[in-house]
Design an enzyme around this catalytic site. Structure first.
Site, short mmCIF file in Angstrom:
data_model
loop_
_atom_site.label_atom_id
_atom_site.label_comp_id
_atom_site.label_asym_id
_atom_site.label_seq_id
_atom_site.Cartn_x
_atom_site.Cartn_y
_atom_site.Cartn_z
N CYS A 30 0.84 -1.19 0.00
CA CYS A 30 0.00 0.00 0.00
C CYS A 30 0.88 1.24 0.00
O CYS A 30 2.09 1.15 0.17
CB CYS A 30 -0.91 0.02 1.22
SG CYS A 30 0.03 0.17 2.74
N CYS A 33 2.98 1.81 3.21
CA CYS A 33 4.27 1.12 3.30
C CYS A 33 5.34 1.91 2.58
O CYS A 33 6.46 2.08 3.06
CB CYS A 33 4.19 -0.25 2.64
SG CYS A 33 2.86 -1.28 3.22
N ASP A 438 0.34 -34.37 -9.87
CA ASP A 438 1.41 -35.05 -9.16
C ASP A 438 0.99 -35.01 -7.69
O ASP A 438 0.18 -34.17 -7.30
CB ASP A 438 2.71 -34.28 -9.40
CG ASP A 438 3.82 -34.77 -8.52
OD1 ASP A 438 3.99 -35.99 -8.46
OD2 ASP A 438 4.48 -33.95 -7.88
N ASP A 622 5.24 -30.40 -9.61
CA ASP A 622 6.28 -29.49 -9.11
C ASP A 622 7.69 -30.05 -9.21
O ASP A 622 8.65 -29.32 -9.17
CB ASP A 622 6.00 -29.12 -7.65
CG ASP A 622 6.28 -30.28 -6.72
OD1 ASP A 622 6.04 -31.42 -7.14
OD2 ASP A 622 6.74 -30.05 -5.60
N ASP A 626 8.68 -34.14 -12.92
CA ASP A 626 7.45 -33.78 -13.61
C ASP A 626 7.72 -32.90 -14.83
O ASP A 626 6.84 -32.73 -15.67
CB ASP A 626 6.52 -33.00 -12.68
CG ASP A 626 6.03 -33.85 -11.52
OD1 ASP A 626 5.64 -34.99 -11.79
OD2 ASP A 626 6.06 -33.36 -10.39
#
Lengths: 728, 55
Positions: A30, A33, A438, A622, A626
């Site tokens: 924001c 910050c 997976d 992941d 894979d």
């Protein structure tokens, strides 16, 4: 506890005694910050500039060379409540940013030219129906040419070069009819101006360019933003390695600064950031991120270690290799190449549309010319009419129809935690009718979890958690995390490979292997019920407890599977893990089709088999194992915790603990594809209305300009519907 | 109609100045952080309440 990061790799000289550092900051969301960080850091003496980039969550710092230690900024930001990591823009991101800026510059040139030409065109249009002198009209036309020709030559280059490369490859893309339209419109206008004619299309041509560039820029900007975000994620992972700078001395350096041949130290609880071979030491290693196998393997001198491996028990010295000689990695990269080649044959919706569109339009123009000639019109008039047909059909709306939807949809996906890697990902994800998951790290959370927390009294859990903070073992770390422990106990001893022990309020306490705590009976009891769990025992005085630590399914996995089934999408699990573990997960989730102990090759074979049956598969995985399957599938997604390779290969990466982004991605993509098709039809309808006018030879520059911007605006507005709330 | 002699060059020059302004703003990085720029416009000026922040 946090090791100091060596910043020297990231510091850049900013000229005249200044040093520049870029930080990726977690948690800037924001304007508050932004102001807080900038104000605070600017008060440090010798800091010359501290500027937050809110879009990319980054902070650029400059200070006088040698005056400050960069670690100061990180600790100051930590005091403010932000985690910050140094980062380096990678090449891909720099390239995307340059492209976006180049397109914006061209868009600016085209838009300014369009505005100025409009100022000249409006008097001509109104003059044509009142009392404008032909000399004045010619003068205005020449002025328009003076503005538009150089502006178009510069700003339309992206279309020309893309059309040229398509033609060179003997293909047609959307840019071919666009380029032909632009060039013809400009050429006719110049010739008409020379001949003192009434009509010139300079305004329509430059407006067309401006609209199309706007579409391209939106597309490019979304891609740039995704790249920037991915860059931040890489930095926030803070991949560091402990490198031997000489045989006895070590230093923590960013993983990016490690070169092949370096020797790194891996300690228990660390995740390896590099590929290499063990030269010294023995340890249990958890390679679940790479193979999907959850049982630990043993690493001894000579065995290959891959990035992503978790070290569990011992300390290893590893020599870093560029292309690791491991058979697994070699095999995977071969499979990957083959799968990626297959994917590049996918024809995008836009390409399919333009393959139909270009010949039809060009044939219509030709028939128009021949028709008018046959009807007895002069050669000049026939040509002008045919060109008017080309100008009016120039696929302005068509060029925007797809990028506009894509931009809006990828923005919506971005908001729900899905980052797109590939431009055509939306189209492919929308078409799938089967999902392969997976298990390890995809359906389950990447971090371990304590399963029997409810059976153990709260105060015991808290105390065990505080004790566990002193251990680096991943299983102990899971206990500490689940207990929410933050304050480590003082004076704790660690027995390597056994556990930790110390005193609390005068009582001896210990945490570690069941045998270390004399709790073998409790451990056996737990293991009988749940053979997949790792047991960590805790003993306080004479009271003994056992924690069952195991992988946990993502909290909403069952809902997502059910949601996919409701949409008519079949779900199956294909995992490299052992059968009992996969069977259990499948039963809990209600997935009927599952396969266990599947090798990377078999995963691809399974996908090929489904393709032969006519299925379009979305692969969600992941692990390194894979990656080939991710590339071979029709579309693919990876969680953000996936290995580097899987993330690069996947079409989309999703963030967070939940699995729901997969469901959202399918829903949003389907909606987006529907809108793309709708937009293409809108463009076709517009053409059906406008082309007869053009064929009849009634198109004036005013009609051309109005029709062109009208259709573009309609398509853009329709694309914005992809934003509607209901889809999430 | 002699007024065109002044007005046309003037219009072109203004347009050109506008374009140069745009290119300058692009080059000086003003489009790099559009979200942040939107907020900076309404942010308080420097230390109006330097220490007054809670939390």
């Amino acid at each position: 506890m946090q090791a100091a990061i060596d910043f020297s790799h990231y510091l850049k000289s900013a000229g005249t005694g200044l040093v520049h550092l870029d930080l990726a900051v977690e948690g800037i969301n924001c304007a508050g910050c932004m102001a807080k960080i900038e104000r605070n850091l600017s008060t440090i003496p010798d800091v010359t500039s501290a500027r937050v980039n809110l879009t990319d969550s980054r902070l650029a710092l400059e200070w006088k060379a040698g005056a400050l230690d960069p670690a100061l900024f990180v600790s100051r930001l930590a005091e403010l409540g932000y985690k910050a990591y140094p980062f380096e823009r990678n090449d891909a991101e720099t390239l995307e940013a340059q492209r976006a800026q180049g397109l914006l510059r061209r868009l600016g040139v085209a838009a300014f030219a369009a505005m100025n030409v409009m100022m000249l065109s409006v008097p001509v249009w109104s003059g044509n129906v009142s009392d404008m002198l032909p000399e004045q009209r010619d003068f205005f036309h020449w002025l328009s040419a003076l503005i538009v020709l150089p502006a178009a030559a510069y700003s339309a280059q992206p279309f020309f070069s893309s059309a040229l490369s398509a033609l060179r490859a003997r293909g047609v893309n959307m840019d071919v009819p666009i380029s032909i339209g632009i060039v013809l419109a400009l050429a006719t206008s110049v010739i008409e101006t020379v001949n003192h004619a009434e009509h010139a299309y300079f305004d329509a041509a430059i407006m067309l360019i401006a609209f199309l560039l706007a579409g391209r820029y939106l597309d490019q900007n979304m891609r740039r933003r995704t790249r920037a975000f991915a860059g931040n994620l890489a930095a926030l992972k803070a991949e560091t390695a402990t490198k031997f700078i000489n045989p006895t001395e070590i230093r923590t350096v960013p993983a990016a600064a490690i070169r092949p041949g370096d020797v790194v130290l891996l300690r228990p609880g660390e995740r390896c950031a590099v590929d290499g071979n063990v030269i010294e030491g023995r340890s249990d290693v958890d390679q679940s991120l790479i193979t999907g196998e959850t049982l630990p393997a043993m690493a001894t001198p000579g065995s290959a270690i891959f990035a992503g491996t978790l070290i569990r028990s011992g300390t290893l010295r590893v020599r870093v290799s560029a292309a690791s000689g491991g058979t697994l990695l070699d095999e995977i990269s071969q499979l990957l190449d083959r799968a990626l080649q297959a994917r590049s044959r996918y024809l995008r919706l836009a390409e399919r549309a333009s393959r139909l569109y270009a010949p039809v339009v060009h044939a219509t123009a030709l028939i128009t010319m021949l028709g008018w000639l046959a009807y007895g019109a002069s050669f000049h008039d026939s040509i002008v009419t045919a060109i008017a047909v080309l100008i009016i059909t120039c696929p302005c709306a068509l060029g925007l129809a797809i990028p506009a939807v894509q931009t809006v949809a990828s923005g919506a996906l971005f908001g729900s935690g899905v980052l797109l890697n590939a431009g055509d990902a939306i189209e492919r994800i929308a078409e799938i009718d089967r999902v392969i998951f997976d298990k390890t790290g995809t359906l389950t959370l990447p971090e371990l979890d304590v399963a029997n927390l409810a059976d153990i009294p709260d105060d015991v859990v808290k105390l065990a958690g505080r004790l566990a903070l002193s251990s680096r073992h991943p299983v102990a770390a899971a206990v500490a995390r689940k207990a929410g422990a933050a304050a480590p106990l003082p004076d704790i001893q660690e027995e390597p490979g056994q556990g930790v022990h110390g005193f609390y309020e005068g009582r001896p306490i210990r945490l570690g292997r069941p045998s270390f705590c004399g709790a073998d009976d409790l451990a056996n009891e737990l293991l009988c019920r749940d053979p997949e769990a790792s047991v960590v025992a805790f003993r306080s005085g004479e009271c003994r407890y056992a924690f069952a630590v195991r992988q946990r399914l993502r909290p909403d996995a069952a809902e997502v599977v059910a949601g996919l089934a409701r949409m008519g999408i079949a779900v199956e699990i294909v995992s490299g893990d052992r059968e009992p573990a996969v069977r259990l997960a499948a039963e809990v989730l209600g997935v009927r089709e599952w396969r266990a102990e599947v090798s990377p090759v078999d995963k691809i074979d399974r996908i090929d088999e489904l393709v032969r049956q006519g299925c379009k598969v979305l692969m969600v995985g992941d692990g390194l194992n894979d990656a080939p399957a991710l590339a071979a599938a029709h579309a693919s997604m990876s969680p953000v915790t996936a290995t580097h390779l899987s993330q690069t290969v996947a079409d989309a990466v999703f963030l967070g603990e939940r699995l729901v982004p997969v469901l959202t991605a399918v829903k949003v993509s389907r909606k987006a594809l529907r809108l793309m098709r709708q937009n293409l039809w809108l463009a076709v309808i517009y053409n059906l209305l406008a082309v007869p006018i053009a064929i009849a030879g009634l198109v004036t520059p005013l009609i051309a300009a109005a029709a062109m911007s009208g259709s573009s605006v309609i398509v853009m507005l329709n694309a914005l519907r992809a934003r509607a709330r209901e889809m999430v | 109609m002699e007024i065109l002699v002044f007005l046309v060059p003037l219009a072109l020059a203004l347009g050109f100045v506008g374009l140069l302004g745009f290119l300058w703003s692009l080059k000086s990085g003003q489009y790099d952080d559009l979200d942040g720029a939107a907020w900076r416009a309404i942010a308080d000026d420097e230390p109006a309440n330097g220490q007054g922040r809670s939390k």
